[in-house]
Design a protein around this motif. Structure first.
Motif, PDB file in Angstrom:
ATOM      1  N   SER A 126       0.833  -1.203   0.000  1.00 61.50           N
ATOM      2  CA  SER A 126       0.000   0.000   0.000  1.00 61.50           C
ATOM      3  C   SER A 126       0.870   1.256   0.000  1.00 61.50           C
ATOM      4  N   ASP A 127       1.936   1.236   0.807  1.00 61.45           N
ATOM      5  CA  ASP A 127       2.856   2.376   0.857  1.00 61.45           C
ATOM      6  C   ASP A 127       3.550   2.577  -0.493  1.00 61.45           C
ATOM      7  N   LEU A 128       3.921   1.474  -1.129  1.00 57.52           N
ATOM      8  CA  LEU A 128       4.597   1.550  -2.430  1.00 57.52           C
ATOM      9  C   LEU A 128       3.681   2.142  -3.492  1.00 57.52           C
ATOM     10  N   GLU A 129       2.439   1.695  -3.515  1.00 55.61           N
ATOM     11  CA  GLU A 129       1.490   2.206  -4.508  1.00 55.61           C
ATOM     12  C   GLU A 129       1.246   3.696  -4.320  1.00 55.61           C
ATOM     13  N   THR A 130       1.177   4.121  -3.073  1.00 55.46           N
ATOM     14  CA  THR A 130       1.015   5.562  -2.799  1.00 55.46           C
ATOM     15  C   THR A 130       2.242   6.335  -3.264  1.00 55.46           C
ATOM     16  N   ALA A 131       3.424   5.768  -3.021  1.00 54.54           N
ATOM     17  CA  ALA A 131       4.672   6.455  -3.366  1.00 54.54           C
ATOM     18  C   ALA A 131       4.847   6.612  -4.873  1.00 54.54           C
ATOM     19  N   VAL A 132       4.387   5.627  -5.653  1.00 49.08           N
ATOM     20  CA  VAL A 132       4.607   5.696  -7.108  1.00 49.08           C
ATOM     21  C   VAL A 132       3.473   6.396  -7.845  1.00 49.08           C
ATOM     22  N   ALA A 133       2.421   6.787  -7.142  1.00 48.42           N
ATOM     23  CA  ALA A 133       1.301   7.468  -7.798  1.00 48.42           C
ATOM     24  C   ALA A 133       1.758   8.692  -8.595  1.00 48.42           C
ATOM     25  N   PRO A 134       2.682   9.520  -8.086  1.00 42.31           N
ATOM     26  CA  PRO A 134       3.151  10.662  -8.879  1.00 42.31           C
ATOM     27  C   PRO A 134       3.862  10.248 -10.170  1.00 42.31           C
ATOM     28  N   VAL A 135       4.490   9.069 -10.172  1.00 39.17           N
ATOM     29  CA  VAL A 135       5.151   8.571 -11.385  1.00 39.17           C
ATOM     30  C   VAL A 135       4.104   8.280 -12.455  1.00 39.17           C
ATOM     31  N   VAL A 136       2.998   7.690 -12.039  1.00 39.51           N
ATOM     32  CA  VAL A 136       1.913   7.397 -12.975  1.00 39.51           C
ATOM     33  C   VAL A 136       1.337   8.695 -13.539  1.00 39.51           C
ATOM     34  N   GLU A 137       1.143   9.682 -12.679  1.00 36.39           N
ATOM     35  CA  GLU A 137       0.602  10.960 -13.138  1.00 36.39           C
ATOM     36  C   GLU A 137       1.564  11.665 -14.090  1.00 36.39           C
ATOM     37  N   SER A 138       2.845  11.562 -13.802  1.00 33.28           N
ATOM     38  CA  SER A 138       3.853  12.158 -14.679  1.00 33.28           C
ATOM     39  C   SER A 138       3.827  11.490 -16.045  1.00 33.28           C
ATOM     40  N   TRP A 139       3.682  10.152 -16.061  1.00 30.93           N
ATOM     41  CA  TRP A 139       3.576   9.451 -17.347  1.00 30.93           C
ATOM     42  C   TRP A 139       2.328   9.914 -18.108  1.00 30.93           C
ATOM     43  N   LYS A 140       1.222  10.092 -17.410  1.00 25.27           N
ATOM     44  CA  LYS A 140       0.000  10.536 -18.078  1.00 25.27           C
ATOM     45  C   LYS A 140       0.212  11.883 -18.772  1.00 25.27           C
ATOM     46  N   GLU A 141       0.910  12.777 -18.107  1.00 23.75           N
ATOM     47  CA  GLU A 141       1.175  14.085 -18.709  1.00 23.75           C
ATOM     48  C   GLU A 141       2.019  13.946 -19.973  1.00 23.75           C
ATOM     49  N   GLU A 142       3.028  13.084 -19.929  1.00 26.68           N
ATOM     50  CA  GLU A 142       3.865  12.860 -21.106  1.00 26.68           C
ATOM     51  C   GLU A 142       3.049  12.238 -22.239  1.00 26.68           C
ATOM     52  N   ALA A 143       2.172  11.309 -21.885  1.00 23.13           N
ATOM     53  CA  ALA A 143       1.354  10.648 -22.900  1.00 23.13           C
ATOM     54  C   ALA A 143       0.403  11.636 -23.572  1.00 23.13           C
ATOM     55  N   ARG A 144      -0.203  12.511 -22.783  1.00 23.46           N
ATOM     56  CA  ARG A 144      -1.094  13.513 -23.370  1.00 23.46           C
ATOM     57  C   ARG A 144      -0.318  14.458 -24.278  1.00 23.46           C
ATOM     58  N   ALA A 145       0.881  14.856 -23.837  1.00 25.97           N
ATOM     59  CA  ALA A 145       1.709  15.745 -24.653  1.00 25.97           C
ATOM     60  C   ALA A 145       2.087  15.101 -25.975  1.00 25.97           C
ATOM     61  N   ALA A 146       2.142  13.763 -25.988  1.00 24.11           N
ATOM     62  CA  ALA A 146       2.479  13.028 -27.212  1.00 24.11           C
ATOM     63  C   ALA A 146       1.253  12.734 -28.066  1.00 24.11           C
ATOM     64  N   GLY A 147       0.095  13.244 -27.641  1.00 22.15           N
ATOM     65  CA  GLY A 147      -1.129  13.033 -28.413  1.00 22.15           C
ATOM     66  C   GLY A 147      -1.865  11.752 -28.078  1.00 22.15           C
TER      67      GLY A 147
ATOM     68  N   ASP B 263      -3.929   8.984 -25.291  1.00 24.12           N
ATOM     69  CA  ASP B 263      -5.006   8.992 -24.307  1.00 24.12           C
ATOM     70  C   ASP B 263      -4.620   8.045 -23.174  1.00 24.12           C
ATOM     71  N   PRO B 264      -3.906   8.542 -22.163  1.00 20.44           N
ATOM     72  CA  PRO B 264      -3.401   7.652 -21.108  1.00 20.44           C
ATOM     73  C   PRO B 264      -4.503   6.936 -20.343  1.00 20.44           C
ATOM     74  N   ASP B 265      -5.633   7.598 -20.142  1.00 21.74           N
ATOM     75  CA  ASP B 265      -6.723   6.951 -19.410  1.00 21.74           C
ATOM     76  C   ASP B 265      -7.282   5.767 -20.194  1.00 21.74           C
ATOM     77  N   ALA B 266      -7.383   5.929 -21.521  1.00 24.44           N
ATOM     78  CA  ALA B 266      -7.860   4.832 -22.364  1.00 24.44           C
ATOM     79  C   ALA B 266      -6.866   3.673 -22.365  1.00 24.44           C
ATOM     80  N   ILE B 267      -5.576   3.989 -22.381  1.00 29.93           N
ATOM     81  CA  ILE B 267      -4.546   2.946 -22.362  1.00 29.93           C
ATOM     82  C   ILE B 267      -4.622   2.153 -21.059  1.00 29.93           C
ATOM     83  N   LEU B 268      -4.678   2.849 -19.925  1.00 29.04           N
ATOM     84  CA  LEU B 268      -4.725   2.157 -18.642  1.00 29.04           C
ATOM     85  C   LEU B 268      -6.031   1.389 -18.467  1.00 29.04           C
TER      86      LEU B 268
END
Length: 339
Positions: A302-323, A325-330
């Motif tokens: 649980s602690d690990l998943e909380t800690a890596v949540a910002p990494v997932v959000e950062s990837w989403k931003e990069e994916a959107r910038a690349a055109g 749909d990160p939500d659709a992919i996940l």
């Protein structure tokens, strides 16, 4: 007589044209294929060499794939460029060598998504077929998209039982995403060639690595590692790609033959091979008192998943910038995971 000679000549030309056409249709094709590993590597011996032989046999000898080990066609980080330019026809390439070029693909490298390489690999290929990876492979012909088994944290004399045990640990990171995950959970991700890892651990430059069991012995760290901490930190992607123009230049039957023996079926096979090799290695180390396997508690996960949540959000931003749909992919990954 003159008319007869002309007719005979025309028939001869027609027959010659027919023979020439048949010869061209049956012309041998030899594809130059670069691999980033030595010839003895089990993926070559168990999978890619037999795959090439199968294609040659089923084509009646018309299609040969000349797979050459690392060093023959330059360094592995240049394989993508060599394939795209047509210097070589195909290659096994690691996208991590091209940072920033595959932001949507990086989704499958996120932690906590997969339990096996086979499932990760079929998911990877399905995302591509579904069009969710955008145009990241538009300049090549993908033949297989697959993944390692999920990496875990391996340390020397340092069991990881709670999140704070990771603070300050220097761990080799095999790719950008794994490095980001290690940083997020409190460790320091260190980029270095795998060939230098054993000496770095021995000297204390590294405390360990994010790695898979099957790679421990080949990279010489079996005598340096004491703890297998079953904390999944993601994995890395692999691709088999072919020059697009070369593929399109092939006769239709050879293209069909390649397609029938590649794609989803080859991706799953390569992932399954990683699973098999890793399972054998796990059995070997499980019976050795030198090693301790530390399973994470629910609280630690649980602690690990909380800690890596910002990494997932950062990837989403990069994916959107690349055109993308990160939500659709996940969402598609979760669907394929049966969630």
């Amino acid at each position: 007589m003159k008319l007869q000679s002309i007719a005979t000549a025309c028939l001869g030309l027609a027959a010659g044209a027919l023979l020439f056409g048949t010869s061209a249709q049956a012309q041998d094709v030899r594809l130059r294929f670069a691999a980033p590993v030595p010839e003895r590597h089990w993926i070559l011996q168990n999978d890619l060499f037999p795959w090439a032989k199968k294609l040659e046999a089923e084509s009646g000898g018309r299609l040969a794939i000349d797979i050459q080990p690392v060093g023959v066609f330059g360094t592995p980080d240049k394989y993508l460029e060599l394939v795209e330019s047509g210097v070589i026809d195909a290659a096994w390439f690691v996208p991590g060598y091209a940072p920033g070029q595959y932001p949507l693909t990086t989704a499958v490298e996120l932690p906590f998504l997969f339990d096996t390489a086979a499932h990760a690999s079929t998911t990877f290929w399905t995302l591509y077929e579904d069009g969710l990876l955008g145009d990241e492979y538009a300049d090549v012909k993908p033949l297989a998209l697959w993944m390692n088994v999920p990496y875990i944290i391996m340390t020397k004399n340092h069991p990881v039982k709670e999140l704070s045990d990771l603070d300050g640990l220097k761990l080799r990171a095999s790719g950008r995403m794994v490095g980001s995950v290690l940083e997020a959970i409190g460790a320091t991700g260190v980029g270095m060639p795998a060939s230098e890892m054993a000496e770095a651990i021995r000297l204390g430059v590294l405390n360990g690595t994010a790695f898979s069991h099957e790679a421990v012995e080949p990279f010489g760290i079996a005598d340096q590692i004491t703890d297998f901490n079953e904390i999944p930190v993601g994995s890395i992607t692999h691709i088999v790609i072919m020059n697009k123009d070369k593929y399109e230049s092939l006769p239709d039957d050879l293209k069909a033959l390649i397609d029938e023996n590649s794609g989803l079926v080859l991706s799953e096979q390569l992932g399954r091979s990683y699973d098999t090799a890793d399972a054998h290695a796990r059995e070997k180390y499980a019976g050795n008192d030198q090693y301790t396997t530390n399973e994470p508690s629910e609280a630690l996960m649980s602690d690990l998943e909380t800690a890596v949540a910002p990494v997932v959000e950062s990837w989403k931003e990069e994916a959107r910038a690349a055109g993308g749909d990160p939500d659709a992919i996940l969402a598609r990954i979760k669907e394929l995971n049966g969630e």
